[in-house]
Design a protein around this motif. Structure first.
Motif, PDB file in Angstrom:
ATOM      1  N   HIS A   1       0.812  -0.982  -0.335  1.00  0.00           N
ATOM      2  CA  HIS A   1       0.200   0.023  -0.192  1.00  0.00           C
ATOM      3  C   HIS A   1       1.087   1.321   0.458  1.00  0.00           C
ATOM      4  N   SER A   2       0.514   2.132  -1.005  1.00  0.00           N
ATOM      5  CA  SER A   2       2.024   3.440  -0.663  1.00  0.00           C
ATOM      6  C   SER A   2       0.824   4.694   0.342  1.00  0.00           C
ATOM      7  N   ASN A   3       1.870   5.097   0.772  1.00  0.00           N
ATOM      8  CA  ASN A   3       1.681   6.257   1.332  1.00  0.00           C
ATOM      9  C   ASN A   3       0.474   7.562   1.041  1.00  0.00           C
ATOM     10  N   GLY A   4       1.177   7.392  -0.540  1.00  0.00           N
ATOM     11  CA  GLY A   4       0.318   8.528  -0.784  1.00  0.00           C
ATOM     12  C   GLY A   4      -0.878   8.347  -1.424  1.00  0.00           C
ATOM     13  N   ASP A   5      -1.507   7.045  -1.328  1.00  0.00           N
ATOM     14  CA  ASP A   5      -2.715   6.418  -1.837  1.00  0.00           C
ATOM     15  C   ASP A   5      -4.118   7.701  -1.193  1.00  0.00           C
ATOM     16  N   GLU A   6      -4.659   8.333  -2.241  1.00  0.00           N
ATOM     17  CA  GLU A   6      -5.720   9.052  -2.229  1.00  0.00           C
ATOM     18  C   GLU A   6      -7.018   8.949  -2.242  1.00  0.00           C
ATOM     19  N   ILE A   7      -7.063   7.460  -2.410  1.00  0.00           N
ATOM     20  CA  ILE A   7      -8.526   7.148  -2.302  1.00  0.00           C
ATOM     21  C   ILE A   7      -8.664   6.281  -1.051  1.00  0.00           C
ATOM     22  N   LEU A   8      -7.547   5.656  -1.043  1.00  0.00           N
ATOM     23  CA  LEU A   8      -7.611   4.206  -0.080  1.00  0.00           C
ATOM     24  C   LEU A   8      -6.349   4.128   0.830  1.00  0.00           C
TER      25      LEU A   8
ATOM     26  N   THR B   1       4.628   1.439   0.460  1.00  0.00           N
ATOM     27  CA  THR B   1       5.269   2.568  -0.514  1.00  0.00           C
ATOM     28  C   THR B   1       5.552   3.504  -0.335  1.00  0.00           C
ATOM     29  N   ASN B   2       6.187   4.365  -0.692  1.00  0.00           N
ATOM     30  CA  ASN B   2       5.663   5.890  -1.490  1.00  0.00           C
ATOM     31  C   ASN B   2       6.161   5.833  -3.153  1.00  0.00           C
TER      32      ASN B   2
END
Length: 377
Positions: free
Chosen positions: A313-320, A344-345
């Motif tokens: 999972h990305s730290n920058g995920d804007e949806i989840l 991740t980033n």
């Protein structure tokens, strides 16, 4: 009469008019994972594989037999030792026209390149359309148990499909991102009891909406608010004892009629962006005990997978928000799971799916090849 009942009655009546049997009734004589129909297709881009469009028997969240559609992709020359990936797609929408199987056959499937990552390595891939997409009845969007069941059953169906060369004991991996991560995660939790005969070597669970209440709070009133309302609709369609209809205002009734056949681009469009659930409802359903309990029932983490899991999972995920995976990792690790967590980033939600695909595919391929892994709990 509830929205769900209207849709089910309409589907049954339509099938009767054209002289077909209602699939759910037909499926009652079959076991979960049995193939109901299969036809060889020419799927653009998969020149190196034999491809079938299938329907198969599975089980709904409430335990009812259902018919589900999907696609089986088997590299030419497959043998009994060829492994297979059960592929749970990300959100495609609610209407039949959104089904991944239709887009794979047309050659315009948005996750086609991700599927190629496995198939070009000589791994067979079985892709589910989920309950109610491509088959009669509403899509039970975000119904975790159904997502897990249909993902496990599309693998069973692929292994039972004549002419593939695959064997029942071949190694299996289950993968998915976004809604597919939810499905793969539920498959991981359900497999020991629902499909214990499958020789599952690994799961890859990407950016799962592991806690719908956290996801709803994050997105309500934002750019992806349509996905929140769609999830509420999906939960409503899942449980006969629920009925959203009495709590819909005029705007809500119009929105339900509209979104019931929307694909993902429409769900994420301006017609829903910026809206809150309160724009559609006369009451906060998440504060009603019967609704709160059913939404919580879709939460991942209640059981621990018995097979190695890659969670990313990305730290920058804007949806989840990444916190849902942080919490899921903690739950699975507390249960003694073998969990590899990649936080991740890699940017936003959709960028991460693409950027992480080679690494995720490699991790899965290593597990299918028999290479052991120690998680980072």
């Amino acid at each position: 009469m509830s929205v769900r009942r209207v849709l089910v009655l309409f589907s049954s009546a339509l099938l009767a008019l054209v002289g077909l049997t209602v699939p759910a009734a037909a499926a009652q004589t079959r076991a979960a994972g049995d193939v109901i129909t299969a036809r060889a297709i020419s799927a653009p881009g998969f020149f190196y594989a034999n491809v079938w469009s299938i329907t198969y028997r599975s089980t709904s969240t409430t335990g009812a037999p259902i018919t589900v559609s999907g696609t089986v992709i088997v590299p030419k020359g497959a043998t009994a030792s060829t492994p297979i990936v059960g592929y749970a797609p990300g959100t495609h929408g609610l209407g039949d026209q959104c089904a991944p199987s239709r887009h794979l056959e047309a050659g315009d499937e948005t996750e086609g390149l991700l599927i190629h990552q496995y198939a070009t390595r000589g791994i067979a891939v079985a892709v589910t359309d989920y309950e109610g997409i491509g088959t009669p009845g509403p899509h039970t969007y975000m119904a975790g148990r159904s997502e897990g069941n249909v993902t496990l059953d599309v693998v069973r169906a692929a292994l039972r499909l004549p002419g593939t060369g695959l064997s029942a004991g071949t190694k299996v991996a289950i993968v998915g991102y976004s809604q597919g991560g939810h499905g793969a995660g539920w498959a991981a939790q359900l497999a020991p009891t629902y499909a214990p005969e499958l020789n599952i070597a690994a799961y890859a669970v990407g950016a799962p909406p592991a806690d719908l209440k956290i996801v709803a709070e994050h997105n309500d009133g934002g750019d992806n608010a349509g996905l929140v309302f769609a999830a509420g609709y999906g939960v409503d369609m899942t449980y006969p004892e629920l009925d959203m209809t009495p709590y819909l205002n005029d705007t809500g009734r119009a929105a339900v009629a509209d979104l019931a056949d929307d694909c993902v681009d429409e769900l994420q469009s301006d017609k829903y962006a910026g809206h809150t659930l309160s724009d559609y409802l006369t009451e906060d359903l998440l504060n009603r005990p019967e609704w709160s309990a059913k939404v919580d029932a879709q939460k991942l983490g209640g059981a621990t997978p018995r097979t190695p899991v890659l969670l990313y999972h990305s730290n920058g995920d804007e949806i989840l928000p990444v916190q849902v995976s942080v919490n899921l990792r903690a739950a699975w690790c507390a249960g003694g799971g073998n969990v590899t967590f990649w936080r991740t980033n890699t940017g936003g939600h959709f960028a991460t799916a693409a950027l992480m695909s080679p690494s995720v595919t490699g991790w899965v391929a290593d597990r299918l090849a028999g290479r052991s892994v120690t998680g980072n709990c």
